[in-house]
Design an enzyme around this catalytic site. Structure first.
Site, PDB file in Angstrom:
ATOM      1  N   CYS A  10       0.862  -1.184   0.000  1.00 46.29           N
ATOM      2  CA  CYS A  10       0.000   0.000   0.000  1.00 46.29           C
ATOM      3  C   CYS A  10       0.895   1.230   0.000  1.00 46.29           C
ATOM      4  CB  CYS A  10      -0.989  -0.031   1.172  1.00 46.29           C
ATOM      5  SG  CYS A  10      -0.208   0.006   2.808  1.00 46.29           S
ATOM      6  N   ASN A  13       2.320   1.403   4.413  1.00 49.15           N
ATOM      7  CA  ASN A  13       2.633   0.122   5.093  1.00 49.15           C
ATOM      8  C   ASN A  13       2.337   0.198   6.597  1.00 49.15           C
ATOM      9  OD1 ASN A  13       5.534  -2.065   5.592  1.00 49.15           O
ATOM     10  ND2 ASN A  13       3.441  -2.634   5.207  1.00 49.15           N
ATOM     11  N   CYS A  15      -1.343   0.770   7.490  1.00 56.63           N
ATOM     12  CA  CYS A  15      -2.793   0.533   7.631  1.00 56.63           C
ATOM     13  C   CYS A  15      -3.241  -0.707   6.851  1.00 56.63           C
ATOM     14  CB  CYS A  15      -3.594   1.745   7.171  1.00 56.63           C
ATOM     15  SG  CYS A  15      -3.293   3.230   8.148  1.00 56.63           S
ATOM     16  N   ARG A  16      -3.294  -0.575   5.530  1.00 58.31           N
ATOM     17  CA  ARG A  16      -3.928  -1.641   4.739  1.00 58.31           C
ATOM     18  C   ARG A  16      -3.051  -2.859   4.518  1.00 58.31           C
ATOM     19  NH1 ARG A  16      -5.158   2.111  -0.193  1.00 58.31           N
ATOM     20  NH2 ARG A  16      -3.248   3.020   0.671  1.00 58.31           N
ATOM     21  N   SER A  17      -1.812  -2.652   4.072  1.00 53.33           N
ATOM     22  CA  SER A  17      -1.005  -3.849   3.752  1.00 53.33           C
ATOM     23  C   SER A  17      -0.631  -4.671   4.989  1.00 53.33           C
ATOM     24  CB  SER A  17       0.217  -3.504   2.897  1.00 53.33           C
ATOM     25  OG  SER A  17       1.084  -2.596   3.528  1.00 53.33           O
ATOM     26  N   ASP A 125      -8.332   3.723   1.242  1.00 48.93           N
ATOM     27  CA  ASP A 125      -7.350   4.144   2.239  1.00 48.93           C
ATOM     28  C   ASP A 125      -8.077   4.652   3.490  1.00 48.93           C
ATOM     29  OD1 ASP A 125      -5.357   5.280   3.702  1.00 48.93           O
ATOM     30  OD2 ASP A 125      -4.454   6.379   2.026  1.00 48.93           O
TER      31      ASP A 125
END
Ligand code: 4NP
Length: 156
Positions: A10, A13, A15-17, A125
């Site tokens: 993402c 690195n 939050c999402r990934s 996001d």
């Protein structure tokens, strides 16, 4: 089959990934898959930082501790080291493509292309939003994790 190695990417690195990494780690372990797993960001702002506290809380809600993860930036070597690199959104995918070395061997794609009916969609996001965004992120990455395990198991 070569041992699959999967990198989730993402922007930050944090939050999402990391949530994609955690969801897939558990799904792969549950399925008994031998696979290497990591995550990274296209940006460099958060290198060395733990996941956002809201991402940590979301993972904890699903019984997972990600407090020891540390953010890193995508490196050129990743394109040769991993068999698959999954971008969480289309900007991440475009950045990954533009930085790919000519001898890249990893297959680059959008994470939600794995999920029937969600092809072409981004994992939104959640960084600038509220806690509910992280629950949404979890739902998306969990679906993708299960689909990826299914794909890797049916390939072998
Ligand atoms: P991520 O979220 O890409 O899911 O880790 C973000 C984290 C940090 C920023 C943006 C998105 N930032 O602008 O610092």
């Amino acid at each position: 089959m070569t041992r699959p190695s999967i990198l989730f990417v993402c922007l930050g690195n944090i939050c999402r990934s990391p949530l994609a990494e955690a969801a897939f780690r558990r799904a792969a372990e549950d399925a008994g898959l031998d696979v290497q797993i990591d995550s990274a960001g296209t940006g460099d702002w958060h290198i060395g930082a733990p996941p956002d506290p809201r991402a940590q809380a979301e993972a904890r809600r699903h019984g997972l501790d990600i407090s020891f993860y540390r953010a890193r930036q995508v490196a050129i070597e990743d394109y040769r080291r991993f068999t698959h690199i999954f971008a969480l959104d289309e900007n991440n995918l475009a950045d990954l493509r533009s930085r790919a070395p000519s001898d890249a061997s990893a297959r680059l794609s959008l994470l939600l292309d794995l999920v029937d009916g969600m092809e072409g969609q981004a994992v939104a996001d959640p960084y600038f939003g509220g806690d509910e965004g992280f629950a949404e992120t979890w739902r998306d990455v969990q679906r993708a994790a299960l689909a990826l395990v299914r794909d890797l198991t049916s390939d072998s």
